[in-house]
Write an enzyme that holds these catalytic residues in place. Structure first.
Site, short mmCIF file in Angstrom:
data_model
loop_
_atom_site.label_atom_id
_atom_site.label_comp_id
_atom_site.label_asym_id
_atom_site.label_seq_id
_atom_site.Cartn_x
_atom_site.Cartn_y
_atom_site.Cartn_z
N HIS A 37 0.83 -1.21 0.00
CA HIS A 37 0.00 0.00 0.00
C HIS A 37 0.87 1.26 0.00
O HIS A 37 0.58 2.23 -0.71
CB HIS A 37 -0.90 0.04 1.24
N SER A 187 0.10 -8.79 1.22
CA SER A 187 -1.35 -8.73 1.35
C SER A 187 -1.71 -8.59 2.82
O SER A 187 -1.01 -9.13 3.68
CB SER A 187 -1.99 -10.01 0.79
N SER A 188 -2.79 -7.88 3.10
CA SER A 188 -3.25 -7.79 4.48
C SER A 188 -3.59 -9.16 5.04
O SER A 188 -3.49 -9.39 6.25
CB SER A 188 -4.48 -6.87 4.55
#
Length: 282
Positions: A37, A187-188
């Site tokens: 992000h 990735s979260s």
């Protein structure tokens, strides 16, 4: 750092910025921010006067309600991370009612068939949910530029189609996949992986790299069979699908055609956690 929970307040600020001739870059997220992000925020910061980061866990793009419940939420931690990258970021963190009013339902979209491939086959209604939230964010924030990671490559193509079909005045930018040291796509969801499985999950990217090497001399179907064989050797990772597709249309590649670009896509269950990844093949 300014955090906005009401769209009217944010819109007033954005209107003032636009009146002053400032460009707006948007990075839509569902929070639980990681370096992937932040790389989008960094790119947006380089290319725009003001950056808006939306943090909203969108219920209509989850086909699995248990997955929605388990999705990590950490606004305080996220804003701290963002501040270190760009203290002037505007954060839009609405609640569900602010986005959906009284009816938490998605709109229906025609994405020229893109919505029925790969993720669309396995996650009913997912891309209607994606289209709904992204279109509403574009309408609220009116960005000049919007930034999305190529880990969700199918989503990126969906959003480009959305912008074209609805004549939305925003430039959509796809940014390269960021990976952990072992190659696992950031990735979260990775935070939900047991430590041992997270270390081993680099196997997913290594398999995609092997697929790319073999794509030079083998047919698409034989490369997909190779991927299936590799996952068969690692039962802790359950392959949901492997696809080789045209990079633009996402149509399944039955055979290679000169001048076309192709990508390989996988969806994998590592324990109970579903992961996706993809790689350019040529």
């Amino acid at each position: 750092m300014a955090v906005y929970h009401r769209k009217e307040v944010l819109q007033k600020e954005i209107s003032a910025l636009k009146a002053a001739g400032k460009t707006i870059g948007l990075v839509p997220t569902m929070g639980a921010l990681h370096q992937g992000h932040l790389s989008l925020v960094e790119e947006a910061t380089r290319e725009n006067d003001t950056v808006v980061v939306s943090i909203f866990v969108n219920p209509t793009q989850f086909d699995n309600k248990d997955d929605l419940k388990k999705y990590p939420r950490s606004l305080e931690a996220d804003t701290g991370i963002l501040y270190a990258v760009n203290p002037d970021v505007l954060v839009f963190a609405p609640d569900v009612e602010e986005i959906y009013d009284s009816a938490v339902t998605s709109d229906h979209f025609d994405f020229d068939g893109l919505e029925f491939r790969m993720e669309g086959k396995f996650r009913e209604g997912h891309f209607d949910g994606v289209g709904t939230i992204v279109k509403r964010l574009f309408e609220i924030i009116r960005p000049d530029n919007a930034y999305f990671g190529e880990k969700d490559y199918q989503q990126l193509q969906i959003i480009k189609t959305l912008v074209g079909k609805y004549d939305i005045p925003v430039s959509v930018h796809g940014c390269p996949v960021k990976r952990e040291a072992n190659g696992l796509a950031m990735s979260s969801r990775n935070e939900r992986l047991p430590a041992a499985l997270r270390r081993e999950a680099g196997f997913i990217f290594r398999t995609l790299q092997e697929a790319r090497e073999n794509f030079r001399t083998r047919t698409p179907e034989s490369v997909k069979e190779l991927v299936r064989e590799r996952f068969g050797e690692h039962p802790e990772f359950r392959l949901e699908y492997v696809e080789i597709a045209d990079a633009g249309t996402l149509e399944t590649a039955a055979q290679k055609e000169k001048g076309k670009k192709y990508r390989a896509f996988v969806a994998v269950f590592a324990g109970e956690v579903r992961l996706i990844d993809n790689i350019a093949l040529n």
